[in-house]
Write an enzyme that holds these catalytic residues in place. Structure first.
Site, PDB file in Angstrom:
ATOM      1  N   HIS A  86      49.717  44.409  55.858  1.00  0.00           N
ATOM      2  CA  HIS A  86      48.717  45.417  55.510  1.00  0.00           C
ATOM      3  C   HIS A  86      47.496  45.348  56.441  1.00  0.00           C
ATOM      4  CE1 HIS A  86      45.993  42.407  53.899  1.00  0.00           C
ATOM      5  NE2 HIS A  86      45.136  43.328  53.537  1.00  0.00           N
ATOM      6  N   HIS A  88      42.972  47.346  57.424  1.00  0.00           N
ATOM      7  CA  HIS A  88      41.720  46.803  57.943  1.00  0.00           C
ATOM      8  C   HIS A  88      41.429  47.180  59.383  1.00  0.00           C
ATOM      9  CE1 HIS A  88      41.268  44.735  54.216  1.00  0.00           C
ATOM     10  NE2 HIS A  88      42.359  44.029  54.376  1.00  0.00           N
ATOM     11  N   HIS A 142      24.633  26.197  15.445  1.00  0.00           N
ATOM     12  CA  HIS A 142      24.152  25.258  14.432  1.00  0.00           C
ATOM     13  C   HIS A 142      23.667  23.947  15.031  1.00  0.00           C
ATOM     14  CE1 HIS A 142      27.386  27.802  12.712  1.00  0.00           C
ATOM     15  NE2 HIS A 142      26.557  27.939  11.701  1.00  0.00           N
ATOM     16  N   ASP A 187      50.820  39.008  52.959  1.00  0.00           N
ATOM     17  CA  ASP A 187      50.789  40.385  53.425  1.00  0.00           C
ATOM     18  C   ASP A 187      49.985  40.575  54.704  1.00  0.00           C
ATOM     19  OD1 ASP A 187      50.919  43.120  53.700  1.00  0.00           O
ATOM     20  OD2 ASP A 187      50.701  43.519  51.555  1.00  0.00           O
ATOM     21  N   ASP A 211      40.306  46.817  50.468  1.00  0.00           N
ATOM     22  CA  ASP A 211      41.403  46.199  49.702  1.00  0.00           C
ATOM     23  C   ASP A 211      41.440  46.650  48.248  1.00  0.00           C
ATOM     24  OD1 ASP A 211      42.879  44.557  51.470  1.00  0.00           O
ATOM     25  OD2 ASP A 211      41.294  43.040  51.441  1.00  0.00           O
TER      26      ASP A 211
HETATM   27  S1  FES Z   1      27.395  24.465  16.017  1.00  0.00           S
HETATM   28 FE1  FES Z   1      28.303  25.978  14.750  1.00  0.00          FE
HETATM   29  S2  FES Z   1      29.456  27.096  16.237  1.00  0.00           S
HETATM   30 FE2  FES Z   1      28.648  25.508  17.378  1.00  0.00          FE
HETATM   31 FE   LIG Z   2      43.245  42.953  52.862  1.00  0.00          FE
END
Ligand code: FES
Ligand SMILES: [Fe+2]
Lengths: 455, 183
Positions: free
Chosen positions: A216, A221, A111, A213, A363
Site C-alpha cells: 500500500h 503514501h 469509598h 503491507d 491511512d
Molecule cells: S472504595 Fe468503593 S468502589 Fe472503590
Molecule cells: Fe500506511
C-alpha cells in the site's frame, strides 16, 4: 485464568482459507467474533503494556488497556514491574485516572479504599464499619495479571496463567526485534508523552497493515513520500532482495537496501547518524541485520503492536469494539543518541506518522472504509483476497521464521491470521503449534547467537 | 528565534489599543478564512520566517504532577514545526495524490475570546484566542476540535505575521482519525 468461553465448539476456521489465500469479511465487524477475540486473544496473549523507560523510578506508573481491560503498570521499589486491574475490588470504580505519573498509593474516589503501588489493600476510609471477618485485606487487593515479562525494554503482561513463556511467545522474532531494540549500546527509550487518536476501524486492519503491507505504501503514501523528500517518489522495491518473515503471528517485512525508511523520515541528520553507527551495528548484529535496519520495512508484534524500524514510530492498536480502535503512538529512540538526533527523530516521526503526519493522514480513512463497507449484509459474505505472493515461500540460511521472497506480499498477513485462528481455536495455549519450529532455543540473549550471521 | 518574545505570561501585558486589537482580530479571522478555504499560499504569507508552531500532546496527570507538558519541546507534539516544516507538510496537498483530501474536507474555524497585549517589543503583540474547528467530509464524517491558543504576531510593513503559536487542544484522546487541519 479460567475463561468459561474457552472450550466452546470452535468454528473459526470457516472464516478463512490461508492456503487458498482468502478471508471472510465478517471478522472485521461482527460483534460476536469481536467478543470472542477479547476472551481468546486479548485475555490470553502476551500484550505490550509499557517500555521500561517510561517507568524509571519506584512509584512511577502508567495506565493502559489489555484488550478492553483497564490496567495500571507500576515500578516497584525492588525494580520489578507489576500490572493489575485499574478497578477497585469494592464496587469496581477506576482507582487511577491519570495516564502516567509517580505515586505512593492509589486511593479509590468512591469509598476511599487505598492500595499501595504493589496493588495491595492498605486501608480504607472509616474502617470501623467493617466487623471482624468482613474483609480479608490480602484477598481484596487489585487483581494482578498472571505474568509480567520484558524483552529488551518492552514490557509485556498476560492474564494467562499457563501458556508459552514470553521468550517462547516471541520465539525467533527476537532475532528481528533486536534490530529495533538492540542496534546500539544502551538499547532504546520512548520519548516523553503518548499521542492517542481514535479510528473507527477494526483493530486488525492496523496490525495487518504494518505487519506486511508494503504494497500500500507506494500508492497510499505517494503524497507523503513526495512531501517529505522534495517531490521524490518512493524508493523502488527490489523483489529479489526483500522479504516477509513471520514468526508465531508476528511479522516483519523488509528490504535489504538499508536506507528506505530512513529516507522516508525526511531527516538527513538521522540518516547520517545511522550511517555513522552502521559498522558498529554490523559488529553487534551481523552484516545482514545492519543492512536490513533502515530499509523500507514495517513490523507488528502479535496481537496489537506495530512499529517502523528506521522511521521510529511505535504504536499500539487498542480495540474499542469491533469497529473502533484507539491508536496510541510513541517515538522510540536509541538511548545513546545525542539529544539533537533524538529531537530530529521525534520531529520526523510526528511529521510523518503523528495524527497530522503526511503519511498517517492517508491511512485511517482506508481502514475506516474497509471496516464500514465490509459490514453490508451482502458485502460481508464476499471473500477478501489475501493471495499475493502465495507461491514465493523460501528457505533462507540466515533469516529465521516463515520467509517469503518479495516485499510486496500478503505472507505476513496470512501468518498473522493463522495465529489469530490458532488462538481463537486453542483450548490449551501450550498445544498451539510454533509457527515455524524455532531456530533460537529459549535464550533471551539473542544478539550473539552463532550460526545466524552469514549473509 | 530565541530573540523573539516568548509566549509566557507577560511582564508588561498592557492591553493593546483598540486599533491594534481590531487589526489583529481581523488578522485572525482572515487567517481562519484562508484555512477554511484551503488557501494555504495565503496562509503561509501570514507566517513569519522564524515561525514556531507548536501543539503539544498532553497526557492526563494528577494536579500534583509537575511534569512540564507544555513548554518542554522534547516531548511528543502534534506540531512542533518551523516554517519550512509546515511547508513540507503542505507540499502533500500539491502532489495530487493525497487521496484522503479528495473529495475535499469541509472546514470551519470559529475564532473567539481574542485578547491582545503589548510585549517588551514595540512591534510584537501577544494574542490570546479560542478556537472551535469543525470538520466534515464525505457523507457523515465529522469532528470538532476545541482549544485555546497563545500567539505572538509581529507587525511588518502594515501587516501582521505569526511568529509563535502554542495550541492547547482540550482532548486527551484526540477524538478523530487524523489532524489534516491547522489550528
Ligand atoms: S472504595 Fe468503593 S468502589 Fe472503590
Ligand atoms: Fe500506511
Amino acid at each position: 485464568m479460567r475463561l468459561e468461553r474457552i472450550g466452546r465448539e470452535p468454528e473459526f476456521s470457516r472464516y478463512m482459507d490461508l492456503k487458498e489465500g482468502w478471508l471472510d469479511r465478517r471478522i472485521f465487524s461482527d460483534a460476536e467474533i469481536y467478543e470472542e477475540e477479547l476472551y481468546r486473544i486479548f485475555a490470553r496473549s502476551w500484550l505490550f503494556v509499557a517500555h521500561e523507560s517510561q517507568l524509571p523510578k519506584a512509584g512511577d506508573f502508567l495506565t493502559t488497556h489489555m484488550g478492553e481491560d483497564a490496567v495500571i503498570v507500576t515500578r516497584q521499589p525492588d525494580g520489578s514491574i507489576k500490572v493489575y486491574l485499574n478497578s477497585c475490588p469494592h464496587r469496581g470504580n477506576k482507582v487511577c485516572f491519570a495516564d502516567a505519573g509517580n505515586t505512593r498509593r492509589f486511593v479509590c474516589n468512591y469509598h476511599g479504599w487505598a492500595f499501595n503501588t504493589a496493588g495491595e489493600l492498605q486501608g480504607m476510609h472509616e474502617e470501623y464499619c467493617y466487623d471482624e471477618g468482613d474483609i480479608d485485606r490480602k484477598k481484596n487487593g487489585l487483581r494482578q495479571v498472571a505474568r509480567v515479562g520484558s524483552y529488551k525494554g518492552l514490557v509485556f503482561a498476560t492474564f494467562a496463567q499457563d501458556g508459552p513463556s514470553l521468550d517462547a511467545w516471541l520465539g525467533d522474532f527476537r532475532w528481528y526485534l533486536d534490530m529495533l531494540l538492540d542496534n546500539e549500546e544502551g538499547g532504546t527509550e520512548l520519548v516523553g508523552g503518548c499521542i492517542k487518536s481514535v479510528i473507527s476501524a477494526n483493530w486488525k486492519f492496523g496490525v495487518e497493515n504494518f505487519i506486511g503491507d508494503a504494497y500500500h505504501a507506494g500508492w497510499t503514501h505517494d503524497s507523503g513520500c513526495r512531501s517529505m523528500n522534495d517531490g521524490q517518489p518512493f524508493p523502488p522495491i527490489d523483489m529479489e532482495n526483500s522479504y516477509h518473515a513471520s514468526v508465531n503471528g508476528h511479522g516483519w517485512e523488509f528490504g535489504t537496501e538499508g536506507v528506505g525508511d530512513l529516507f522516508l523520515l525526511g531527516r538527513p541528520k538521522v540518516m547520517e547518524y545511522y550511517e555513522k553507527i552502521r559498522p558498529k551495528m554490523a559488529d553487534r548484529l551481523g552484516t545482514m541485520r545492519s543492512q536490513i535496519f533502515g530499509s523500507v520495512a514495517s513490523a507488528s508484534i502479535f496481537p496489537n503492536v506495530s512499529f517502523l524500524p528506521g522511521i521510529s514510530t511505535f504504536r499500539q492498536w487498542q480495540p474499542k469494539g469491533p469497529m473502533q480502535f484507539e491508536l496510541k503512538t510513541w517515538v522510540i529512540v536509541n538511548k545513546a543518541m545525542p539529544d539533537d538526533i533524538k529531537d530530529e527523530v521525534t520531529k520526523g516521526v510526528m511529521q510523518t506518522f503523528g495524527p497530522g503526519g503526511t503519511f498517517e493522514m492517508d491511512d485511517g480513512e482506508n481502514w475506516e472504509n474497509c471496516t464500514t463497507v465490509n459490514r453490508g449484509v451482502v458485502t460481508r459474505h464476499e471473500r477478501l483476497h489475501y493471495r499475493c505472493g502465495i507461491g514465493r515461500q523460501i528457505d533462507h540460511d540466515t533469516l529465521p521464521g516463515i520467509v517469503y521472497r518479495g516485499q510486496y506480499n500478503d505472507a505476513n498477513q496470512r501468518g498473522f491470521y493463522q495465529r489469530w485462528l490458532d488462538m481463537m481455536e486453542a483450548t490449551d495455549l501450550g498445544a498451539m503449534p510454533p509457527r515455524p519450529e524455532p531456530r533460537l532455543t529459549g535464550v533471551a540473549e539473542t544478539r550473539d547467537l552463532p550460526g545466524l550471521f552469514a549473509l | 528565534m530565541n530573540q523573539t518574545t516568548t509566549l509566557e505570561r507577560p511582564r508588561t501585558g498592557a492591553t493593546a489599543s483598540l486599533e491594534v486589537t481590531h487589526a489583529l482580530t481581523q488578522t485572525l479571522y482572515r487567517e481562519a478564512r484562508c484555512l477554511d478555504d484551503e488557501d494555504y499560499a495565503g496562509w503561509v504569507a501570514m507566517l513569519a520566517d522564524d515561525l514556531h508552531y507548536h501543539m503539544p500532546g498532553i497526557e492526563t496527570r494528577y494536579r500534583r504532577d509537575k511534569t512540564d507538558q507544555v513548554t518542554d519541546l522534547t516531548r511528543m507534539a502534534y506540531y512542533n514545526d518551523s516554517l519550512d516544516e509546515i511547508k513540507k507538510r503542505l507540499l502533500r496537498l500539491e502532489t495530487g495524490t493525497a487521496w484522503s483530501e479528495d473529495p475535499a474536507t469541509r472546514y470551519t474555524h470559529i475564532i473567539t475570546n481574542v485578547e491582545v497585549e503589548h510585549t517588551d517589543k514595540a512591534d510584537e503583540f501577544r494574542v490570546f484566542s479560542n478556537f472551535y474547528a469543525y470538520r466534515n467530509r464525505n457523507e457523515r464524517d465529522e469532528d470538532s476540535l476545541i482549544g485555546s491558543r497563545i500567539d505572538i504576531w509581529r507587525e511588518t510593513g502594515g501587516a501582521y505575521q505569526l511568529v509563535r503559536r502554542r495550541i492547547i487542544l482540550k482532548h486527551n484522546v484526540m477524538l478523530s482519525k487524523n489532524l489534516n487541519i491547522y489550528l
